[in-house]
Design a protein around this motif. Structure first.
Motif, mmCIF file in Angstrom:
data_model
loop_
_atom_site.group_PDB
_atom_site.id
_atom_site.type_symbol
_atom_site.label_atom_id
_atom_site.label_comp_id
_atom_site.label_asym_id
_atom_site.label_seq_id
_atom_site.Cartn_x
_atom_site.Cartn_y
_atom_site.Cartn_z
ATOM 1 N N ASP A 132 0.862 -1.182 0.000
ATOM 2 C CA ASP A 132 0.000 0.000 0.000
ATOM 3 C C ASP A 132 0.902 1.237 0.000
ATOM 4 O O ASP A 132 1.261 1.758 1.050
ATOM 5 C CB ASP A 132 -0.909 0.000 1.226
ATOM 6 C CG ASP A 132 -2.019 1.045 1.147
ATOM 7 O OD1 ASP A 132 -1.803 2.085 0.493
ATOM 8 O OD2 ASP A 132 -3.097 0.823 1.746
ATOM 9 N N ILE A 133 1.270 1.705 -1.198
ATOM 10 C CA ILE A 133 2.262 2.768 -1.312
ATOM 11 C C ILE A 133 1.752 4.106 -0.758
ATOM 12 O O ILE A 133 2.498 4.793 -0.048
ATOM 13 C CB ILE A 133 2.741 2.918 -2.766
ATOM 14 C CG1 ILE A 133 3.309 1.581 -3.277
ATOM 15 C CG2 ILE A 133 3.808 4.002 -2.874
ATOM 16 C CD1 ILE A 133 4.438 1.017 -2.439
ATOM 17 N N PRO A 134 0.522 4.528 -1.056
ATOM 18 C CA PRO A 134 0.062 5.797 -0.457
ATOM 19 C C PRO A 134 0.119 5.796 1.074
ATOM 20 O O PRO A 134 0.537 6.789 1.686
ATOM 21 C CB PRO A 134 -1.376 5.920 -0.972
ATOM 22 C CG PRO A 134 -1.362 5.186 -2.278
ATOM 23 C CD PRO A 134 -0.457 4.007 -2.032
ATOM 24 N N LYS A 135 -0.299 4.696 1.698
ATOM 25 C CA LYS A 135 -0.214 4.619 3.155
ATOM 26 C C LYS A 135 1.242 4.583 3.623
ATOM 27 O O LYS A 135 1.585 5.144 4.664
ATOM 28 C CB LYS A 135 -0.962 3.386 3.677
ATOM 29 C CG LYS A 135 -2.469 3.550 3.708
ATOM 30 C CD LYS A 135 -3.131 2.382 4.417
ATOM 31 C CE LYS A 135 -4.645 2.579 4.512
ATOM 32 N NZ LYS A 135 -5.301 1.443 5.211
ATOM 33 N N ALA A 136 2.088 3.926 2.845
ATOM 34 C CA ALA A 136 3.506 3.887 3.189
ATOM 35 C C ALA A 136 4.107 5.283 3.144
ATOM 36 O O ALA A 136 4.873 5.667 4.032
ATOM 37 C CB ALA A 136 4.255 2.951 2.232
ATOM 38 N N VAL A 137 3.760 6.053 2.122
ATOM 39 C CA VAL A 137 4.256 7.428 2.001
ATOM 40 C C VAL A 137 3.847 8.242 3.233
ATOM 41 O O VAL A 137 4.663 8.957 3.832
ATOM 42 C CB VAL A 137 3.738 8.101 0.715
ATOM 43 C CG1 VAL A 137 4.004 9.599 0.734
ATOM 44 C CG2 VAL A 137 4.394 7.469 -0.515
ATOM 45 N N ALA A 138 2.576 8.119 3.617
ATOM 46 C CA ALA A 138 2.082 8.856 4.790
ATOM 47 C C ALA A 138 2.807 8.421 6.062
ATOM 48 O O ALA A 138 3.153 9.247 6.915
ATOM 49 C CB ALA A 138 0.579 8.647 4.937
ATOM 50 N N ALA A 139 3.059 7.123 6.189
ATOM 51 C CA ALA A 139 3.745 6.608 7.378
ATOM 52 C C ALA A 139 5.201 7.076 7.425
ATOM 53 O O ALA A 139 5.713 7.434 8.490
ATOM 54 C CB ALA A 139 3.679 5.081 7.403
ATOM 55 N N TYR A 140 5.861 7.069 6.277
ATOM 56 C CA TYR A 140 7.244 7.574 6.226
ATOM 57 C C TYR A 140 7.288 9.049 6.608
ATOM 58 O O TYR A 140 8.208 9.496 7.317
ATOM 59 C CB TYR A 140 7.829 7.403 4.830
ATOM 60 C CG TYR A 140 8.386 6.036 4.510
ATOM 61 C CD1 TYR A 140 9.442 5.505 5.244
ATOM 62 C CD2 TYR A 140 7.886 5.283 3.439
ATOM 63 C CE1 TYR A 140 9.968 4.245 4.933
ATOM 64 C CE2 TYR A 140 8.408 4.040 3.116
ATOM 65 C CZ TYR A 140 9.456 3.523 3.868
ATOM 66 O OH TYR A 140 9.976 2.295 3.561
ATOM 67 N N GLU A 141 6.316 9.813 6.149
ATOM 68 C CA GLU A 141 6.302 11.246 6.479
ATOM 69 C C GLU A 141 6.200 11.473 7.987
ATOM 70 O O GLU A 141 6.883 12.344 8.547
ATOM 71 C CB GLU A 141 5.144 11.946 5.764
ATOM 72 C CG GLU A 141 5.446 12.289 4.325
ATOM 73 C CD GLU A 141 4.598 13.445 3.828
ATOM 74 O OE1 GLU A 141 5.167 14.501 3.507
ATOM 75 O OE2 GLU A 141 3.372 13.273 3.749
ATOM 76 N N ILE A 142 5.346 10.709 8.640
ATOM 77 C CA ILE A 142 5.204 10.837 10.089
ATOM 78 C C ILE A 142 6.530 10.492 10.775
ATOM 79 O O ILE A 142 6.975 11.202 11.687
ATOM 80 C CB ILE A 142 4.073 9.929 10.601
ATOM 81 C CG1 ILE A 142 2.711 10.435 10.094
ATOM 82 C CG2 ILE A 142 4.079 9.869 12.126
ATOM 83 C CD1 ILE A 142 1.566 9.478 10.359
ATOM 84 N N ALA A 143 7.168 9.408 10.315
ATOM 85 C CA ALA A 143 8.457 9.023 10.901
ATOM 86 C C ALA A 143 9.477 10.146 10.736
ATOM 87 O O ALA A 143 10.211 10.484 11.672
ATOM 88 C CB ALA A 143 8.963 7.737 10.245
ATOM 89 N N GLY A 144 9.518 10.739 9.539
ATOM 90 C CA GLY A 144 10.458 11.831 9.300
ATOM 91 C C GLY A 144 10.188 13.026 10.190
ATOM 92 O O GLY A 144 11.127 13.641 10.730
#
Length: 303
Positions: A132-144
């Motif tokens: 799930d790439i869109p959710k992955a992008v959102a999760a990476y952003e939070i981590a950053g």
């Protein structure tokens, strides 16, 4: 001899049931539940030895539930993290679910460095196992963002570059541009990171071309030069200008020729090849032979 995980699980269930069964002369409820949690953990480890990840994860969740009940939230969070590891290959959806519980614990504790690390693990799970790439992008952003709030700039930038790469491939060009340019700005004052700015500028520029907003692209080039006055002397700057000129003229052959020449000096990776072919496909001219060379070269082992 390895312990039987199912026998340990049955023993843990019996201990937990006994703890909740009322008055006992042989120990209080708290002590019995602590023993049950330990037995669940032992059973889970035995399941993991036998490579039974789903069973191990389910058993660790039982341990976590008891640890929460007896007010040991740190132990429960650790059990959820171990459950994530157990579930990861066999049941990635459950792995994501339990890891989110651990992340919630660490954020409530104010431990954002650890929360960020596990949030990055969650993003990788969403990207690589669940897809799930869109959710992955959102999760990476939070981590950053969490790494950044904890003054871990290098870790934050690494994650933001991952956000940018995935966002660009998904066609989320404004987000990709924002992250590439943001990392470039944060690198400007760092002598160890400054050398990478040209690559961030190139990637952001490719995204500008892919988004077909040439006015924004030209303004961006000016801002890159302002941020790094040495940029105009670099091959990346020349390539961006050459691609813009070829694209303005709808000259597919010139576009491919400039990319080919750049590739002879600085080998294109898979991301750049994919994105440049995408930009190239938006031109009106037929596909020239040189672009075929780019496609054929996409066997360099990069994943």
């Amino acid at each position: 001899m390895a312990q039987d995980p199912r026998a340990l699980l049955a023993k843990a269930d019996k201990q937990a049931s006994s703890a909740r069964g009322g008055f006992s002369l042989f120990g209080g409820k708290q002590d019995k539940l602590e023993i049950a949690a330990d037995l669940y953990t032992q059973a889970a480890n035995a399941f993991r030895v036998q490579k039974l990840g789903r069973e191990a994860g389910q058993t660790l969740e039982k341990a976590a539930a008891i640890q929460q009940e007896i007010n040991e939230p740190d132990d429960a969070a650790n059990s959820f993290v171990e459950a994530y590891k157990a579930y990861r290959k066999d049941d990635p959806s459950s792995a994501a679910r339990v890891l989110e519980k651990a992340i919630q614990h660490y954020t409530l504790r104010g431990n954002f460095r650890r929360a960020a690390t596990h949030q990055q693990n969650l993003a990788e799970l969403l990207e690589l196992e669940i897809g799930d790439i869109p959710k992955a992008v959102a999760a990476y952003e939070i981590a950053g963002d969490w790494f950044q709030s904890d003054n871990a700039e290098a870790l934050a930038n690494k994650v933001f570059l991952k956000v940018a790469d995935l966002a660009a491939l998904e066609g989320m060009y404004p987000k990709a541009i924002e992250r590439y340019e943001g990392v470039a700005r944060s690198s400007a004052g760092n002598n160890l990171m400054k050398w990478s700015m040209k690559d961030y500028f190139l990637k952001a520029g490719i995204c500008h071309l892919a988004s077909r907003d040439k006015i924004a692209f030209k303004k961006a080039l000016d801002s890159y030069v302002e941020l790094d006055p040495s940029f105009p002397s670099m091959r990346e700057f020349q390539l961006l200008n050459d691609m813009l000129e070829a694209d303005d003229g709808g000259d597919a052959e010139a576009f491919a020729d400039k990319i080919f020449l750049y590739d002879q000096m600085s080998k294109l990776d898979k991301w750049k090849t994919t994105m440049l072919l995408r930009v190239k496909s938006s031109t009106t001219a037929p596909k020239p032979p040189l672009l075929g060379c780019i496609e054929e070269d996409d066997d360099d082992g990069l994943a």
